[in-house]
Design a protein around this motif. Sequence first.
Motif, PDB file in Angstrom:
ATOM      1  N   ASP A 184       4.390 -19.720  24.719  1.00 26.36           N
ATOM      2  CA  ASP A 184       3.997 -20.988  25.326  1.00 26.36           C
ATOM      3  C   ASP A 184       3.138 -21.831  24.397  1.00 26.36           C
ATOM      4  O   ASP A 184       3.223 -23.056  24.395  1.00 26.36           O
ATOM      5  CB  ASP A 184       3.286 -20.722  26.642  1.00 26.36           C
ATOM      6  N   MET A 185       2.305 -21.188  23.580  1.00 22.62           N
ATOM      7  CA  MET A 185       1.557 -21.938  22.576  1.00 22.62           C
ATOM      8  C   MET A 185       2.507 -22.503  21.532  1.00 22.62           C
ATOM      9  O   MET A 185       2.305 -23.606  21.022  1.00 22.62           O
ATOM     10  CB  MET A 185       0.500 -21.055  21.909  1.00 22.62           C
ATOM     11  N   LEU A 186       3.551 -21.768  21.224  1.00 26.29           N
ATOM     12  CA  LEU A 186       4.528 -22.251  20.258  1.00 26.29           C
ATOM     13  C   LEU A 186       5.197 -23.525  20.764  1.00 26.29           C
ATOM     14  O   LEU A 186       5.381 -24.492  20.011  1.00 26.29           O
ATOM     15  CB  LEU A 186       5.573 -21.170  19.993  1.00 26.29           C
ATOM     16  N   VAL A 187       5.524 -23.547  22.054  1.00 25.87           N
ATOM     17  CA  VAL A 187       6.086 -24.764  22.648  1.00 25.87           C
ATOM     18  C   VAL A 187       5.098 -25.915  22.532  1.00 25.87           C
ATOM     19  O   VAL A 187       5.453 -27.048  22.204  1.00 25.87           O
ATOM     20  CB  VAL A 187       6.461 -24.529  24.122  1.00 25.87           C
ATOM     21  N   SER A 188       3.811 -25.617  22.778  1.00 24.29           N
ATOM     22  CA  SER A 188       2.801 -26.677  22.819  1.00 24.29           C
ATOM     23  C   SER A 188       2.478 -27.261  21.459  1.00 24.29           C
ATOM     24  O   SER A 188       2.167 -28.448  21.340  1.00 24.29           O
ATOM     25  CB  SER A 188       1.521 -26.147  23.473  1.00 24.29           C
ATOM     26  N   ILE A 189       2.509 -26.449  20.382  1.00 26.37           N
ATOM     27  CA  ILE A 189       2.149 -26.963  19.061  1.00 26.37           C
ATOM     28  C   ILE A 189       3.365 -27.406  18.263  1.00 26.37           C
ATOM     29  O   ILE A 189       3.228 -27.859  17.130  1.00 26.37           O
ATOM     30  CB  ILE A 189       1.349 -25.922  18.247  1.00 26.37           C
ATOM     31  N   LEU A 190       4.534 -27.316  18.852  1.00 26.31           N
ATOM     32  CA  LEU A 190       5.766 -27.681  18.150  1.00 26.31           C
ATOM     33  C   LEU A 190       5.715 -29.072  17.513  1.00 26.31           C
ATOM     34  O   LEU A 190       6.190 -29.250  16.388  1.00 26.31           O
ATOM     35  CB  LEU A 190       6.967 -27.576  19.093  1.00 26.31           C
ATOM     36  N   PRO A 191       5.142 -30.104  18.198  1.00 28.33           N
ATOM     37  CA  PRO A 191       5.128 -31.440  17.584  1.00 28.33           C
ATOM     38  C   PRO A 191       4.386 -31.482  16.252  1.00 28.33           C
ATOM     39  O   PRO A 191       4.594 -32.399  15.459  1.00 28.33           O
ATOM     40  CB  PRO A 191       4.403 -32.299  18.634  1.00 28.33           C
ATOM     41  N   ASN A 192       3.531 -30.511  15.990  1.00 29.60           N
ATOM     42  CA  ASN A 192       2.735 -30.513  14.768  1.00 29.60           C
ATOM     43  C   ASN A 192       3.224 -29.506  13.735  1.00 29.60           C
ATOM     44  O   ASN A 192       2.541 -29.255  12.741  1.00 29.60           O
ATOM     45  CB  ASN A 192       1.280 -30.217  15.119  1.00 29.60           C
ATOM     46  N   LEU A 193       4.397 -28.933  13.980  1.00 35.74           N
ATOM     47  CA  LEU A 193       4.949 -27.931  13.067  1.00 35.74           C
ATOM     48  C   LEU A 193       6.184 -28.453  12.355  1.00 35.74           C
ATOM     49  O   LEU A 193       6.986 -29.188  12.939  1.00 35.74           O
ATOM     50  CB  LEU A 193       5.334 -26.660  13.833  1.00 35.74           C
ATOM     51  N   ASP A 194       6.327 -28.058  11.105  1.00 40.04           N
ATOM     52  CA  ASP A 194       7.585 -28.278  10.418  1.00 40.04           C
ATOM     53  C   ASP A 194       8.631 -27.399  11.106  1.00 40.04           C
ATOM     54  O   ASP A 194       8.331 -26.262  11.493  1.00 40.04           O
ATOM     55  CB  ASP A 194       7.451 -27.872   8.953  1.00 40.04           C
ATOM     56  N   PRO A 195       9.852 -27.897  11.319  1.00 39.55           N
ATOM     57  CA  PRO A 195      10.871 -27.097  12.008  1.00 39.55           C
ATOM     58  C   PRO A 195      11.080 -25.706  11.418  1.00 39.55           C
ATOM     59  O   PRO A 195      11.313 -24.744  12.149  1.00 39.55           O
ATOM     60  CB  PRO A 195      12.127 -27.963  11.879  1.00 39.55           C
ATOM     61  N   SER A 196      10.980 -25.587  10.085  1.00 37.52           N
ATOM     62  CA  SER A 196      11.180 -24.278   9.461  1.00 37.52           C
ATOM     63  C   SER A 196      10.061 -23.317   9.841  1.00 37.52           C
ATOM     64  O   SER A 196      10.298 -22.118  10.051  1.00 37.52           O
ATOM     65  CB  SER A 196      11.262 -24.417   7.946  1.00 37.52           C
ATOM     66  N   LYS A 197       8.819 -23.832   9.960  1.00 34.38           N
ATOM     67  CA  LYS A 197       7.698 -22.987  10.372  1.00 34.38           C
ATOM     68  C   LYS A 197       7.848 -22.588  11.831  1.00 34.38           C
ATOM     69  O   LYS A 197       7.576 -21.437  12.212  1.00 34.38           O
ATOM     70  CB  LYS A 197       6.375 -23.736  10.161  1.00 34.38           C
ATOM     71  N   ALA A 198       8.286 -23.526  12.660  1.00 28.23           N
ATOM     72  CA  ALA A 198       8.504 -23.219  14.064  1.00 28.23           C
ATOM     73  C   ALA A 198       9.571 -22.141  14.222  1.00 28.23           C
ATOM     74  O   ALA A 198       9.428 -21.216  15.034  1.00 28.23           O
ATOM     75  CB  ALA A 198       8.914 -24.488  14.819  1.00 28.23           C
ATOM     76  N   ARG A 199      10.630 -22.237  13.442  1.00 32.71           N
ATOM     77  CA  ARG A 199      11.695 -21.232  13.491  1.00 32.71           C
ATOM     78  C   ARG A 199      11.180 -19.873  13.056  1.00 32.71           C
ATOM     79  O   ARG A 199      11.507 -18.848  13.658  1.00 32.71           O
ATOM     80  CB  ARG A 199      12.846 -21.682  12.589  1.00 32.71           C
TER      81      ARG A 199
END
Length: 365
Positions: A184-199
């Motif tokens: 759930d934190m991953l969902v919340s901080i997604l706007p501030n992450l590079d897509p590769s880091k999110a993946r």
Amino acid sequence: MKKYLLVALIGLSFLGAGFRAAAQSILKGNITDLKADTLSLYYRFEGENKSAKVPVKAGTFAWSAPIKEPSFSALYLPVKGVMEKFSFYLAPGVQTLTGSVATKEEFKKLSLKGNSEQEDYLKFSKHSDSLLVEYSKLNDSAARAVGEAKVTMQGQADKMLRVATFGAAEDYIQSHPDKYLSVDMLVSILPNLDPSKARELYDGLTPFLKGSSSGKLMAGYLKAASHGELGNYIAEFVLNDVDGKSVKFSEFKGKYVLIDFWASWCAPCRAENPNVLKLYKEFKDKNFTVLGISLDTKTEDWKKAIKEDGLPWTQLLDKRGKDSLSGYYGITGIPSNFLVDPEGKIVGRNLRGDTLGAKLKELLE
């Protein structure tokens, strides 16, 4: 920023064979000085936002729903005539809220017992708070410093703020791949992450969490966000401007374009507008322009904000919800932007403040 991070969370961990069987969530309350007949409760059920009215009698209440997964929720309680939000985790099983709402200080001491998700949430919050205290000290020191020392200390403060708001979350996700709080934190901080880091963070989660509603939501975001990775080209789109005229993105080919997603109700967006305006004036004669994409639902509010902030570039309105341009690119929070080269290729993403200025100088000077 921390508030945004915590409020955006939706759940915590609950592992074991009994998890899916315990499908009923019961919320009980015994609140001193609670003067209300009903309370407003907001939660998530099977990936959708839900709301409920909770009946109250003499400060006590009991409410239940077939909650299958831990859900970050909000209960609004009156404190001296003002509705205050109590954020908590609603989980399968019985949980009890106790305390007083006589004052705001007492409200902050409300205690929810009965689920480990809430305990993990509070533990992380305490850690995050300690980091924010360190940031505040560094920021105060930077404000008193002068010259090069001021620049150095402000850089340290900014770095600590990044750690407190997003770095701590990333560390938690990596070290707790089996916790609901992580997905759930991953969902919340997604706007501030590079897509590769999110993946990378998502791939580290357990299959159990990936199969949860939040995990599936995250998978959908990642798929959409891949459209906006650096090096990809912006797909053609058509939206209406303030005069109702259709505008195609291809009309801007040949220039560097900052595609700026914002809305009149977004305070951080409005706070960033003066910086974007400054850079627009500085580089508009150097083959650069800005294209605003508003997520407003009220046309008049959108037009009023454009006028108030003095934004001279083309502004388009996108009310299409799930089918919107922001949905296509997996944008989960605003402000958000893409910097696009004259061929339509994405060369920058979520650039703001001095970072945006530095990138434009690199490309245009």
